[in-house]
Design a protein around this motif. Structure first.
Motif, PDB file in Angstrom:
ATOM      1  N   VAL A   1       4.811 -10.511   8.242  1.00 58.19           N
ATOM      2  CA  VAL A   1       3.539  -9.849   7.914  1.00 58.19           C
ATOM      3  C   VAL A   1       2.356 -10.787   8.134  1.00 58.19           C
ATOM      4  O   VAL A   1       1.342 -10.402   8.738  1.00 58.19           O
TER       5      VAL A   1
ATOM      6  N   PRO B   1      -4.713  -9.135  11.581  1.00 63.51           N
ATOM      7  CA  PRO B   1      -5.202  -8.413  10.396  1.00 63.51           C
ATOM      8  C   PRO B   1      -5.511  -6.941  10.657  1.00 63.51           C
ATOM      9  O   PRO B   1      -5.327  -6.103   9.774  1.00 63.51           O
ATOM     10  N   GLU B   2      -5.978  -6.618  11.856  1.00 62.53           N
ATOM     11  CA  GLU B   2      -6.322  -5.227  12.156  1.00 62.53           C
ATOM     12  C   GLU B   2      -5.079  -4.347  12.308  1.00 62.53           C
ATOM     13  O   GLU B   2      -5.148  -3.129  12.164  1.00 62.53           O
TER      14      GLU B   2
ATOM     15  N   ARG C   1      -2.031  -5.188  10.719  1.00 57.09           N
ATOM     16  CA  ARG C   1      -1.098  -5.458   9.623  1.00 57.09           C
ATOM     17  C   ARG C   1      -0.845  -4.250   8.718  1.00 57.09           C
ATOM     18  O   ARG C   1       0.302  -3.860   8.479  1.00 57.09           O
ATOM     19  N   SER C   2      -1.904  -3.656   8.209  1.00 52.83           N
ATOM     20  CA  SER C   2      -1.739  -2.608   7.200  1.00 52.83           C
ATOM     21  C   SER C   2      -0.938  -1.419   7.713  1.00 52.83           C
ATOM     22  O   SER C   2       0.051  -1.003   7.107  1.00 52.83           O
ATOM     23  N   TRP C   3      -1.365  -0.881   8.866  1.00 52.50           N
ATOM     24  CA  TRP C   3      -0.695   0.340   9.330  1.00 52.50           C
ATOM     25  C   TRP C   3       0.724   0.060   9.815  1.00 52.50           C
ATOM     26  O   TRP C   3       1.628   0.890   9.611  1.00 52.50           O
TER      27      TRP C   3
ATOM     28  N   ASP D   1       2.969  -0.488   6.630  1.00 49.23           N
ATOM     29  CA  ASP D   1       3.163   0.796   5.936  1.00 49.23           C
ATOM     30  C   ASP D   1       4.094   1.705   6.727  1.00 49.23           C
ATOM     31  O   ASP D   1       4.988   2.348   6.154  1.00 49.23           O
TER      32      ASP D   1
ATOM     33  N   TYR E   1       2.184  -4.251  18.026  1.00 50.24           N
ATOM     34  CA  TYR E   1       1.175  -4.982  17.263  1.00 50.24           C
ATOM     35  C   TYR E   1       0.943  -6.348  17.905  1.00 50.24           C
ATOM     36  O   TYR E   1       1.704  -6.782  18.769  1.00 50.24           O
TER      37      TYR E   1
END
Length: 312
Positions: free
Chosen positions: A61, A66-67, A69-71, A74, A90
């Motif tokens: 992770v 950073p752009e 990471r979240s999606w 999840d 990614y």
């Protein structure tokens, strides 16, 4: 050691050698602990991080853009919990601080009870593919821009003018603001071509375009070539009086340029005739009506002797 055990050991060694000789990077994560049970040594060649530094899922992770990471996290966690094989693209951080595009292809391993036991997969370096995709997208955008651009003058073409009018009409319906449209025609342009030739005619159209473009248009105002020697201006949130000011300024600038036109019956230089139409879209109508109205007013300007502006 039995022959079967020896054979199993040989097979495992062979599989490991095959996996580690490919460019794809194999890995395995234990679902209960979320720790790496294995990751191929190729990871160090690709990202610079040592094989031993990949301990748990947090390392994966933290080494993600950073752009993304979240999606990505999840999505992968949700798919894994559901026991669904999946893949994600990614940007992965290298030890040198750069980013590499990765495609992770994930297979969910279940135990006899159907519970998620582990995740196994491969990481692929897709940087070159992404570069090609971005290049194609850029070319597509350029082609799209060209499809909306008049080839001779570089301003909006009829297709873009129609699109802008549709958008601005809808916007004016919501806001209750007026919308103005100016049609402009170079007087006796056929005679100009006959006298000076079509190459000179093309130069004249480009010069007129530059003059109109210098008329201090606002960011949302759009200048376009309607066709032939006809130009148009789309003026959002502009009432009749303000549109007339734009028209008068444009006409004055063209007269001041004094582009020679000895074959004109109006003057010895290039002049223009203009029709200025204003609508209140919130009260009804459609963009085609506004264009037709401006065209009718332009026709009146030419009938009345040219080198003038007629507004509704």
């Amino acid at each position: 050691m039995s022959d079967d055990a020896t054979e199993i050991g040989v097979d495992t060694a062979v599989y490991k050698t095959l996996l580690e000789s490919t460019k794809a990077i194999p890995w395995k994560i234990d679902w209960a602990t979320l720790r790496f049970a294995y990751i191929g040594p190729q990871i160090e060649r690709l990202l610079g991080w040592s094989q031993s530094s990949w301990v748990g899922i947090d390392d994966w992770v933290e080494r993600m853009h950073p752009e993304d990471r979240s999606w990505v996290v999840d999505f992968c966690v949700a798919q894994s919990k559901a026991g669904v094989d999946h893949e994600a693209d990614y940007r992965a951080l290298t030890a040198e601080g750069n980013y590499v595009w990765i495609r992770d292809v994930v297979h969910v391993v279940r135990n006899d009870k159907g519970e998620v036991e582990a995740l196994v997969g491969f990481m692929f370096d897709i940087s070159e593919r992404k570069k090609n995709e971005e290049k194609l997208l850029r070319l597509q955008r350029e082609l799209e821009e060209l499809s909306y651009q008049d080839g001779l003058t570089g301003v909006a073409n009829r297709r873009l003018l129609d699109s802008v009018l549709e958008v601005e009409w809808a916007s004016a319906q919501r806001s209750g603001q007026p919308l103005s449209f100016i049609m402009l025609d170079i007087d006796f342009f056929k005679q100009y071509n006959d006298r000076y030739g079509h190459l000179a005619g093309d130069d004249c159209l480009r010069r007129v375009t530059q003059i109109l473009d210098s008329a201090s248009l606002r960011p949302r105002d759009v200048l376009g070539r309607f066709g032939g020697e006809e130009f148009a201006l789309v003026l959002p949130e502009t009432d009749r009086e303000a549109a007339l000011l734009v028209a008068e300024r444009s006409r004055a600038l063209i007269n001041d340029a004094a582009i020679s036109h000895q074959a004109s019956e109006t003057a010895h230089h290039i002049t223009v005739s203009m029709g200025v139409a204003t609508a209140s879209p919130a009260e009804g109508g459609n963009p085609a009506w506004l264009v037709e109205k401006a065209d009718q007013l332009l026709y009146l300007a030419k009938q009345n002797g040219r080198d003038q502006i007629v507004a509704d």
